[in-house]
Scaffold this motif. Structure first.
Motif, PDB file in Angstrom:
ATOM      1  N   HIS A  25       0.840  -1.283  -0.062  1.00 53.55           N
ATOM      2  CA  HIS A  25       0.134  -0.025   0.028  1.00 53.55           C
ATOM      3  C   HIS A  25       1.127   1.518  -0.056  1.00 53.55           C
ATOM      4  O   HIS A  25       0.788   2.034  -0.885  1.00 53.55           O
ATOM      5  CB  HIS A  25      -0.975   0.090   1.226  1.00 53.55           C
ATOM      6  CG  HIS A  25      -2.014  -0.898   1.072  1.00 53.55           C
ATOM      7  ND1 HIS A  25      -3.510  -0.498   1.352  1.00 53.55           N
ATOM      8  CD2 HIS A  25      -2.033  -2.112   1.058  1.00 53.55           C
ATOM      9  CE1 HIS A  25      -4.312  -1.471   0.995  1.00 53.55           C
ATOM     10  NE2 HIS A  25      -3.428  -2.600   0.762  1.00 53.55           N
ATOM     11  N   LEU A  27       3.930   1.558  -0.931  1.00 57.63           N
ATOM     12  CA  LEU A  27       4.568   1.794  -2.360  1.00 57.63           C
ATOM     13  C   LEU A  27       3.643   2.492  -3.341  1.00 57.63           C
ATOM     14  O   LEU A  27       4.010   3.327  -4.024  1.00 57.63           O
ATOM     15  CB  LEU A  27       5.092   0.347  -2.831  1.00 57.63           C
ATOM     16  CG  LEU A  27       6.396  -0.206  -2.367  1.00 57.63           C
ATOM     17  CD1 LEU A  27       6.674  -1.683  -2.757  1.00 57.63           C
ATOM     18  CD2 LEU A  27       7.538   0.752  -2.646  1.00 57.63           C
ATOM     19  N   LEU A  28       2.605   2.002  -3.196  1.00 57.71           N
ATOM     20  CA  LEU A  28       1.487   2.351  -4.461  1.00 57.71           C
ATOM     21  C   LEU A  28       1.087   3.963  -3.919  1.00 57.71           C
ATOM     22  O   LEU A  28       1.051   4.464  -4.902  1.00 57.71           O
ATOM     23  CB  LEU A  28       0.453   1.527  -4.525  1.00 57.71           C
ATOM     24  CG  LEU A  28       0.460   0.139  -4.893  1.00 57.71           C
ATOM     25  CD1 LEU A  28      -0.753  -0.755  -4.646  1.00 57.71           C
ATOM     26  CD2 LEU A  28       0.804   0.192  -6.445  1.00 57.71           C
ATOM     27  N   GLU A  29       0.934   4.457  -2.694  1.00 59.04           N
ATOM     28  CA  GLU A  29       0.373   5.556  -2.483  1.00 59.04           C
ATOM     29  C   GLU A  29       1.613   6.680  -2.715  1.00 59.04           C
ATOM     30  O   GLU A  29       1.384   7.481  -2.869  1.00 59.04           O
ATOM     31  CB  GLU A  29       0.180   5.551  -0.666  1.00 59.04           C
ATOM     32  CG  GLU A  29      -0.972   4.775  -0.473  1.00 59.04           C
ATOM     33  CD  GLU A  29      -1.507   4.613   0.942  1.00 59.04           C
ATOM     34  OE1 GLU A  29      -0.535   5.042   1.719  1.00 59.04           O
ATOM     35  OE2 GLU A  29      -2.426   4.024   1.338  1.00 59.04           O
ATOM     36  N   THR A  30       2.763   6.168  -2.231  1.00 60.72           N
ATOM     37  CA  THR A  30       3.990   7.315  -2.337  1.00 60.72           C
ATOM     38  C   THR A  30       4.489   7.441  -3.803  1.00 60.72           C
ATOM     39  O   THR A  30       5.533   7.956  -4.050  1.00 60.72           O
ATOM     40  CB  THR A  30       4.897   6.850  -1.256  1.00 60.72           C
ATOM     41  OG1 THR A  30       5.501   5.537  -1.623  1.00 60.72           O
ATOM     42  CG2 THR A  30       4.359   7.001   0.154  1.00 60.72           C
ATOM     43  N   ASN A  31       4.285   6.106  -4.605  1.00 62.23           N
ATOM     44  CA  ASN A  31       4.772   6.004  -5.803  1.00 62.23           C
ATOM     45  C   ASN A  31       6.479   5.878  -5.932  1.00 62.23           C
ATOM     46  O   ASN A  31       7.196   6.323  -6.579  1.00 62.23           O
ATOM     47  CB  ASN A  31       4.560   7.083  -6.879  1.00 62.23           C
ATOM     48  CG  ASN A  31       4.552   6.656  -8.385  1.00 62.23           C
ATOM     49  OD1 ASN A  31       4.696   5.800  -8.605  1.00 62.23           O
ATOM     50  ND2 ASN A  31       4.930   8.052  -9.101  1.00 62.23           N
ATOM     51  N   GLN A  32       7.031   5.106  -4.816  1.00 60.43           N
ATOM     52  CA  GLN A  32       8.143   4.882  -4.669  1.00 60.43           C
ATOM     53  C   GLN A  32       8.692   3.664  -5.185  1.00 60.43           C
ATOM     54  O   GLN A  32       7.669   2.949  -5.280  1.00 60.43           O
ATOM     55  CB  GLN A  32       8.682   4.940  -3.306  1.00 60.43           C
ATOM     56  CG  GLN A  32       8.820   6.387  -2.428  1.00 60.43           C
ATOM     57  CD  GLN A  32       9.234   6.063  -1.140  1.00 60.43           C
ATOM     58  OE1 GLN A  32       8.565   7.044  -0.342  1.00 60.43           O
ATOM     59  NE2 GLN A  32       9.877   5.236  -0.452  1.00 60.43           N
ATOM     60  N   ARG A  33       9.789   3.343  -5.758  1.00 59.85           N
ATOM     61  CA  ARG A  33      10.123   2.112  -6.214  1.00 59.85           C
ATOM     62  C   ARG A  33      10.682   1.168  -5.169  1.00 59.85           C
ATOM     63  O   ARG A  33      10.751  -0.150  -5.437  1.00 59.85           O
ATOM     64  CB  ARG A  33      11.532   2.459  -7.187  1.00 59.85           C
ATOM     65  CG  ARG A  33      11.291   3.638  -8.269  1.00 59.85           C
ATOM     66  CD  ARG A  33      10.616   2.687  -9.359  1.00 59.85           C
ATOM     67  NE  ARG A  33      10.696   1.662  -9.857  1.00 59.85           N
ATOM     68  CZ  ARG A  33      11.380   1.137 -10.980  1.00 59.85           C
ATOM     69  NH1 ARG A  33      11.628   2.351 -11.796  1.00 59.85           N
ATOM     70  NH2 ARG A  33      11.243  -0.093 -11.461  1.00 59.85           N
ATOM     71  N   SER A  49      11.589  -3.475  -2.178  1.00 59.25           N
ATOM     72  CA  SER A  49      11.407  -2.815  -3.291  1.00 59.25           C
ATOM     73  C   SER A  49      10.439  -3.632  -4.311  1.00 59.25           C
ATOM     74  O   SER A  49      10.221  -4.866  -4.063  1.00 59.25           O
ATOM     75  CB  SER A  49      12.715  -2.727  -4.270  1.00 59.25           C
ATOM     76  OG  SER A  49      13.277  -3.800  -4.512  1.00 59.25           O
ATOM     77  N   GLU A  50      10.125  -3.176  -5.528  1.00 62.51           N
ATOM     78  CA  GLU A  50       9.122  -3.665  -6.442  1.00 62.51           C
ATOM     79  C   GLU A  50       9.560  -5.185  -6.712  1.00 62.51           C
ATOM     80  O   GLU A  50       8.911  -6.099  -6.861  1.00 62.51           O
ATOM     81  CB  GLU A  50       9.145  -2.669  -7.656  1.00 62.51           C
ATOM     82  CG  GLU A  50       8.428  -1.503  -7.356  1.00 62.51           C
ATOM     83  CD  GLU A  50       8.543  -0.672  -8.493  1.00 62.51           C
ATOM     84  OE1 GLU A  50       7.458   0.262  -8.673  1.00 62.51           O
ATOM     85  OE2 GLU A  50       9.594  -0.671  -9.173  1.00 62.51           O
ATOM     86  N   THR A 137      14.669   8.863 -11.576  1.00 61.88           N
ATOM     87  CA  THR A 137      13.541   9.984 -11.789  1.00 61.88           C
ATOM     88  C   THR A 137      14.365  11.367 -11.533  1.00 61.88           C
ATOM     89  O   THR A 137      14.192  12.284 -11.855  1.00 61.88           O
ATOM     90  CB  THR A 137      12.338   9.880 -10.831  1.00 61.88           C
ATOM     91  OG1 THR A 137      11.661   8.574 -11.275  1.00 61.88           O
ATOM     92  CG2 THR A 137      11.801  10.746 -10.902  1.00 61.88           C
TER      93      THR A 137
END
Length: 156
Positions: A25, A27-33, A49-50, A137
């Protein structure tokens, strides 16, 4: 240019005992890898990590091809791949030896580490403590700024 010049200093972290679902959750909310894994005192313990979520039974993805090598030659980061891919807590799945650079590392040094380990980000340390995250990024943003200034004739 140094890692500290463009690193991301705001980022989410996760505790080792957190449920895997919480990490997903976040990772998805913060758009972090990836999420640095820290203890109660903020000491870096690892990263999740992903890539740590790729080989999961829930997705119908089988174990990595090299899994049988672990049985022959020993454990990977203290756990078998089968245990890591079935874990339901952050500490069961996380990578315990994240790639880190010092804040004074040049961007060339950072890119070499990314190339060697085939990763998209590194953790940046200041006095051996987590200070930031530097990923592709941030590199693209720095390049974009340099190119824009170059086109406008501004010295940096």
């Amino acid at each position: 240019m140094k890692a500290a010049d463009i690193m991301r200093t705001w980022f989410a972290t996760v505790k080792p005992g957190a449920p895997l679902l919480d990490a997903i959750h976040l990772l998805l909310e913060t758009n972090q890898r990836g999420l640095p894994v820290v203890d109660g005192d903020g000491a870096l313990l690892g990263i999740i990590s992903e890539g740590d979520f790729l080989h999961r039974q829930e997705l119908g993805v089988d174990y990595p091809e090299g899994f049988w090598l672990e049985w022959l030659f020993g454990r990977d980061e203290g756990q078998f791949a089968r245990e890591r891919t079935g874990g339901l807590r952050v500490d069961a799945v996380m990578s315990r030896h994240p790639v880190c650079v010092d804040e004074n590392a040049t961007l060339e040094e950072v890119v070499k580490q990314m190339d060697i380990y085939q990763i998209s980000q590194v953790l940046v340390l200041r006095d051996k403590k987590l200070a930031g995250i530097l990923g592709k990024t941030q590199m693209l943003a720095a390049l974009e700024q340099r190119l824009r200034c170059s086109l406008q004739g501004i010295d940096q």
